[in-house]
Write an enzyme that holds these catalytic residues in place. Structure first.
Site: not given
Ligand code: ZN
Length: 685
Positions: A575-577
């Site tokens: 989700a972050y990347s």
């Protein structure tokens, strides 16, 4: 006018300590002097460096402020050597300054006031000079001499307008010696000088003369309450709330920043709106300053926008046209008194008056714009007072020019420290309450920028703004709460920034969230939350930024905080990347779309910044798990992972952001700069 003298406070004071005390009493009343104006002196017997009793004079150093003056701000001079000059016929400013330098007792003293000889030639021990509103209201009228004689009889002398310097000093000295009963003199179109045998006597006289003038002015105003006409443009008639000012300020800033960027301050106080709403203000505002002392700050005259349009687009055009005409007129004024030795100063106004809307003042930073604002409040009062008495009249244009280009006044500018790298620039930081955002906000403020801090965290935002102001001066930073995923909120935050400082130059789009989880366990709300902040948030911030930057037309800088994960992703970080990768692509397209506007867009890729980071607080446990190390060993894990074996700090990232936003990186856009201690998997290819 209130007399602030306190026997208790002054009981133990003498000499220069007493002078400092009385000077502060004068400085405490802005109706007497403001922002470095006025000066004061004492003559006394003191041992010199050989221990020999000597006649000395202490005088306020050039540039210090009476409101906060202390002993160290005064210069000690040999009085006898100063008084010798009275025998001379004439002296140039340069000769005078050189001579004064030789009379200074001891090194490391501030440069003495330009009115030093005036003080020295007055045969009284305590001398105070002010630009009192009440007194200049009398002097700035056509019949000033007769008026002053009528009001003060034989108590005060009168000196027709003369520029400060040797001639004026001799003149005042002579008047004071011819009539030893005089309590002071009034300098036409300039201000008041009072003296006395004691500091108290000289101070009391200043207050009593001003009080007398104030009473006279009150009576004149009662008789002629509408000397500039009745208010025809009602206060607020042009204001449709926040929106209008936000539309106009970047237009003004874009124009007045032609040679150097300016910070803008908006003022819609009742006093300003009342003044500019009267028909007579258009003309009266163009006649010059209340005292030549203000010219350096407020320039010869403000720009007055006549009949401002109610249509925002038309008003913007009017403002632009008005500013360009002001510049044209300024250049012809400069050329009328052309001298090859002079370098033309900024041709744009420091004050813009828009009836129904308010006053915009400009300066190299918030404080400079504030000084202009404060000075103009006094100017408009004097204009109204003088108009009630008869009519306002300032020094003539030739004298205004001589004063504006007076080498001694301009010399003060050369004493100022060199401006810092980001001076005159407005920086908006998202996620500025902690970690990288906070460190970057501090770094920009350290380098002279006006910083606008935004963050989701209310307390953190307030604390960061206060800490920056504490360290770098009042209003070095402002801020507001912002959720970057909220479209309306982003718009409001940018509006607040424009209202605070007049425009925008740099955005550090930094706010982010991070969810560490394997794809199979990642919930849809978690995925969407990461996209909302890390992708949509940057989009909303970027969109609002370029809208303002384009309107302003001065180019600009956008720096995006991405992550090393964009080029070297790790597991459990989808989700972050992914959301960060989206923001990087957004930044690149922003660079493509706005290169021709002079807007540069660059990216920093930090890795593993722990200190003060809220983001890391939330997810260090999961990241430790993903890397298969204990939480205690996580920091060491990251240190060992990079080539330099170093811990990356928020301050390291801040330096990279400053570099990318600086003119040192003027030819770089669409670029990505890692700040990760060297992670070879993340090398750019
Ligand atoms: Zn003065």
């Amino acid at each position: 006018m209130k007399n602030l003298w306190s026997d208790k406070d002054s009981k133990k004071l003498s000499g220069v300590e007493m002078l400092a005390y009385t000077s502060r009493l004068i400085g405490a009343n802005p109706d007497l002097v403001v922002w470095g104006g006025g000066n004061s002196s004492i003559k006394c017997l003191e041992p010199d460096h050989k221990g020999q009793e000597t006649q000395v004079m202490y005088i306020k150093g050039s540039g210090s402020d009476m409101r906060t003056i202390e002993k160290k701000h005064f210069t000690r001079l040999r009085l006898e050597e100063l008084q010798l000059l009275e025998e001379r016929e004439a002296m140039t400013d340069e000769e005078m300054v050189e001579y004064l330098g030789h009379t200074m007792m001891g090194g490391n003293q501030p440069r003495p006031s330009i009115e030093t000889l005036l003080h020295a030639f007055v045969p009284h021990d305590h001398v105070y000079h002010t630009h009192a509103d009440a007194i200049t209201s009398l002097t700035d009228t056509p019949g000033s001499q007769a008026l002053i004689r009528k009001l003060f009889g034989k108590e005060l002398g009168f000196v027709p307008y003369t520029r400060p310097g040797f001639t004026l000093s001799k003149w005042v000295g002579k008047i004071a010696k011819v009539d030893l009963n005089l309590k002071g003199v009034i300098l036409d179109k300039h201000g008041l000088i009072t003296w006395g045998r004691t500091a108290k006597e000289a101070y009391d006289r200043t207050i009593s003369f001003c009080s007398k003038a104030e009473k006279f002015i009150q009576a004149a105003k009662r008789k002629r309450p509408a000397s500039l006409g009745r208010v025809t443009v009602k206060p607020g008639s042009l204001v449709e709330g926040l929106k209008r000012r936000v539309d106009l300020l970047p237009v003004i800033r874009g124009t007045v920043s032609e040679s150097q960027r300016m910070i803008l301050l908006f003022d819609d106080s009742p006093e300003v709106l009342d003044f500019i709403g009267r028909p007579g203000a258009a003309r009266a505002s163009q006649l010059g300053p209340m005292t030549p002392d203000h010219i350096m700050h407020i320039k010869p005259k403000p720009l007055f926008i006549q009949n401002p349009s109610k249509d925002p687009a038309k008003l913007a055009q009017q403002l632009k046209a008005g500013l360009l005409l002001y510049k044209k007129n300024y250049l012809s004024y400069f050329n009328r008194y052309k001298d090859p030795k002079l370098t033309q100063l900024d041709p744009y106004p420091r004050i813009i008056l828009i009836p129904g809307l308010g006053m915009v003042t400009t300066g190299k930073n918030w404080q400079a714009a504030k000084i202009v604002q404060d000075l103009y409040h006094h100017n408009l009062r004097v204009i109204q007072n003088s108009s009630a008495i008869s009519r306002f009249q300032a020094i003539n244009e030739k004298e205004i020019h001589r004063f504006e280009y007076w080498p001694l006044e301009n010399y003060k500018l050369t004493l100022l420290p060199k401006e810092k790298e980001f001076s005159r620039q407005v920086v908006l930081v998202t996620g500025g309450a902690s970690g990288i955002g906070r460190a970057t906000a501090f770094a920009f403020a350290r380098e002279g920028a006006q910083v606008f801090v935004t963050d989701l965290n209310v307390q953190g935002t307030t604390e960061t703004v206060e800490a920056i102001c504490q360290k770098y001066g009042a209003h070095a930073a402002e801020g507001c709460v912002l959720n970057v995923g909220d479209e309306k909120g982003v718009q409001t935050a940018f509006e607040k920034c424009v209202l605070a400082f007049g425009g925008l130059d740099i955005v550090f789009s930094n706010a982010g969230v991070a969810k560490s989880s394997s794809i199979k366990n990642l919930t849809l709300p978690e995925w969407e939350q990461n996209l909302k902040v890390n992708a949509t948030g940057h989009f909303l911030v970027a969109r609002e930024a370029v809208r303002i930057l384009q309107k302003q037309g001065l180019g600009g800088n956008f720096v995006l905080n991405a992550t090393k994960n964009v080029t070297a992703p790790g597991k459990d970080f989808a989700a972050y990347s992914s959301s960060k990768a989206a923001s990087v692509q957004l930044a690149r397209i922003l660079a493509i779309e706005h290169g021709e506007d002079g807007i540069r867009v660059n990216i920093v890729n930090p890795d593993a910044v722990f200190e003060g980071s809220k983001l890391w607080e939330q997810m260090s446990r999961q990241r430790a798990k993903a890397h298969g190390v204990s939480i205690e060993k996580l920091k060491e894990f990251y240190v060992q992972r990079n080539l330099l074996k170093v811990q990356v700090r928020a301050e390291d990232v801040a330096e990279a952001v400053l570099f990318l936003a600086s003119s040192r990186a003027a030819k770089t856009t669409g670029a990505m700069l890692p700040v990760d201690g060297g992670v070879k998997e993340a090398f750019l290819r």
